[in-house]
Write an enzyme that holds these catalytic residues in place. Structure first.
Site, PDB file in Angstrom:
ATOM      1  N   HIS A 192       0.017  -1.582  -5.582  1.00  9.80           N
ATOM      2  CA  HIS A 192       0.464  -1.000  -4.327  1.00  9.80           C
ATOM      3  C   HIS A 192       1.986  -1.130  -4.272  1.00  9.80           C
ATOM      4  O   HIS A 192       2.580  -1.945  -4.986  1.00  9.80           O
ATOM      5  CB  HIS A 192      -0.150  -1.725  -3.132  1.00  9.80           C
ATOM      6  CG  HIS A 192      -1.636  -1.554  -3.015  1.00  9.80           C
ATOM      7  ND1 HIS A 192      -2.232  -0.335  -2.790  1.00  9.80           N
ATOM      8  CD2 HIS A 192      -2.657  -2.464  -3.104  1.00  9.80           C
ATOM      9  CE1 HIS A 192      -3.549  -0.483  -2.733  1.00  9.80           C
ATOM     10  NE2 HIS A 192      -3.834  -1.768  -2.918  1.00  9.80           N
ATOM     11  N   CYS A 235       2.685   3.439  -4.873  1.00 12.19           N
ATOM     12  CA  CYS A 235       3.249   4.223  -3.775  1.00 12.19           C
ATOM     13  C   CYS A 235       4.713   3.849  -3.585  1.00 12.19           C
ATOM     14  O   CYS A 235       5.147   2.738  -3.901  1.00 12.19           O
ATOM     15  CB  CYS A 235       2.483   3.953  -2.479  1.00 12.19           C
ATOM     16  SG  CYS A 235       0.828   4.680  -2.429  1.00 12.19           S
TER      17      CYS A 235
END
Length: 346
Positions: A192, A235
């Site tokens: 992430h 991301c």
């Protein structure tokens, strides 16, 4: 058409029943018009003669060999491709990927234009699996790709911040210990993230700039004028691109120093899976979109291209694929940053 059908049947007859079933499944996804009707495939394409008849009847003489080779490459039955190479135009035929992949200099004028990768190729592969369905597939695909490109890999799974930085430091120091033997370094970080950071399994952020700095010309002399490649699968923010519908400062060039110098940051290549501030995409079953498309291109073309051209081709596939989060359409585009001074061919 009879001669074409006979040749198609000769090739398809070599396939096992399972491979024929896989052939029909892949054929449904081939981007070539007109498509064979799924109903006809089920009714008439269960045997090699029936499938050959459908291909010969549905496609023009020049298109049938092209469609056949596309499916065979994905099957994969690359051993059957030489039978059809003479039927493909230069535009159609990208060449058969090598079984044993080597560096290629086909697209450049001389070896001086390429980095010398005859030394050892070292890779660091980190992946956060917690709350990231599909990450096991990413690890498998990246591991296979690195092996095919002859990298020696160090694996790091679900580290916390200290674990990651300690292992990266150890990896970097190991490069410096065998300074004269190194040809290339590649670091893959899958997690992430948000703009400028990746997140560990406990949510603690790690600065990407800190990671990049560890391998610069000051901190890693083993990589002076050697390619330093970073693949970041994370991301970079929370923005979603829904897409849209469409019909230098002056300087003196005199060398005033007798000792040759390098910029602190040179010979870097960094690839991101999305634009700054935007989300990246990962499927819970097939894994991350960028990694999946990387493997599709690599399986089809092997080591044919310089790494920038390779990821340009990957980006073409990512950009022209439709993705959805729920019912919301999402578009993504890869972002490359480069300070390379030569071409990189694995």
């Amino acid at each position: 058409m009879e001669e074409l059908q006979s040749r198609l049947q000769e090739t398809l007859s070599v396939l096992s029943p399972q491979e024929l079933r896989n052939f029909r499944f892949i054929l449904k996804t081939v981007d070539e018009e007109p498509r064979v009707s799924p109903v006809l495939l089920e009714l008439e394409g269960s045997t090699a003669p029936g499938l050959a008849r459908l291909l010969a009847k549905n496609y023009y003489l020049s298109a049938a060999p092209r469609v056949l080779t596309k499916v065979l490459k994905q099957l994969p039955r690359a051993d059957l491709l030489p039978r059809w190479q003479d039927d493909l135009t230069p535009y159609d035929s990208p060449g058969i990927p090598r079984k044993i992949l080597k560096r290629s200099f086909d697209c450049v004028e001389s070896e001086l234009d390429c980095y010398d990768l005859r030394g050892r190729r070292k890779a660091f592969l980190m992946c956060i699996k917690k709350d990231r369905p599909g990450s096991d597939q990413d690890i498998q695909l990246m591991g296979d790709w690195l092996q095919q490109c002859q990298f020696e890999s160090t694996l790091c799974i679900d580290p916390n911040e200290k674990d990651l930085m300690d292992k990266l430091t150890s990896f970097r120091d190991g490069l410096n210990e065998i300074k004269g033997e190194i040809g290339c370094c590649l670091v893959t970080l899958m997690s992430h993230g948000e703009k400028g950071f990746i997140k560990m399994k406990d949510g603690v952020r790690v600065s990407l700039e800190d990671v990049f700095e560890m391998f610069n010309n000051k901190n890693c002399p083993a990589l002076h004028e050697k390619p330093k490649i970073f693949i970041i699968q994370a991301c970079r923010g929370e923005k979603r691109d829904n897409g849209m519908e469409t019909d230098d400062e002056p300087m003196q060039s005199d060398d005033i120093s007798e000792k040759r110098r390098l910029p602190t940051f040179s010979d870097y290549f960094i690839i991101y899976p999305t634009q700054a501030d935007h989300v990246a995409l990962r499927h819970p079953r097939t894994g991350s979109v960028m990694i999946e498309k990387m493997m599709e291109v690599f399986k089809q073309y092997g080591n044919k291209w310089h790494i920038v051209d390779f990821f340009t081709k990957v980006n073409n596939r990512v950009v022209h694929t439709e993705f959805f989060l729920g019912e919301e359409p999402i578009k993504v585009s890869l972002v490359m940053e480069s300070t390379l001074t030569r071409s990189v061919y694995f």
